[in-house]
Design a protein around this motif. Sequence first.
Motif: not given
Length: 143
Positions: A59-62, A72-74, A79-81, A86-87
Amino acid sequence: MSSRHSIGERIRAVRQRAGLSLDRFADALGYSRRALVNWEQNAAEPPIGVLAKLRQIYDVDPEWVVLGEDLSPRTRFGQTDWSRFDRITRDVELACDQVGVDFEPQVRAELIRGLFDDDPADEEANRKQLRQTLRAISKGKIA
């Protein structure tokens, strides 16, 4: 003022954020380890298809991959939580280990993504359902 980073550095940031080795990340994207190393070291530009895979699986914005300035991947929708991601990743890894099933990296990533896309309020019920499903798979009750 933020410094501009390369496409390769942003791809590496996605891989590191996903907690995957070079081999597992390359496999999930459908490319060789050598190709991934070349992209991360800026020795070669990744093919355009990599952008679609990064969007689909992580789900990374190209646009961020190509034009972003930070590491910081968008996501496509904001923004991703990452703490929740990770959890969920740890939960899936632990559940797979507990019942003795091992999936290909892309399948594992899809499991994580599916749980992450669910309503956070349903997280506990989803975690229970995941364990039940994995137990059934490990016992051969689900093909």
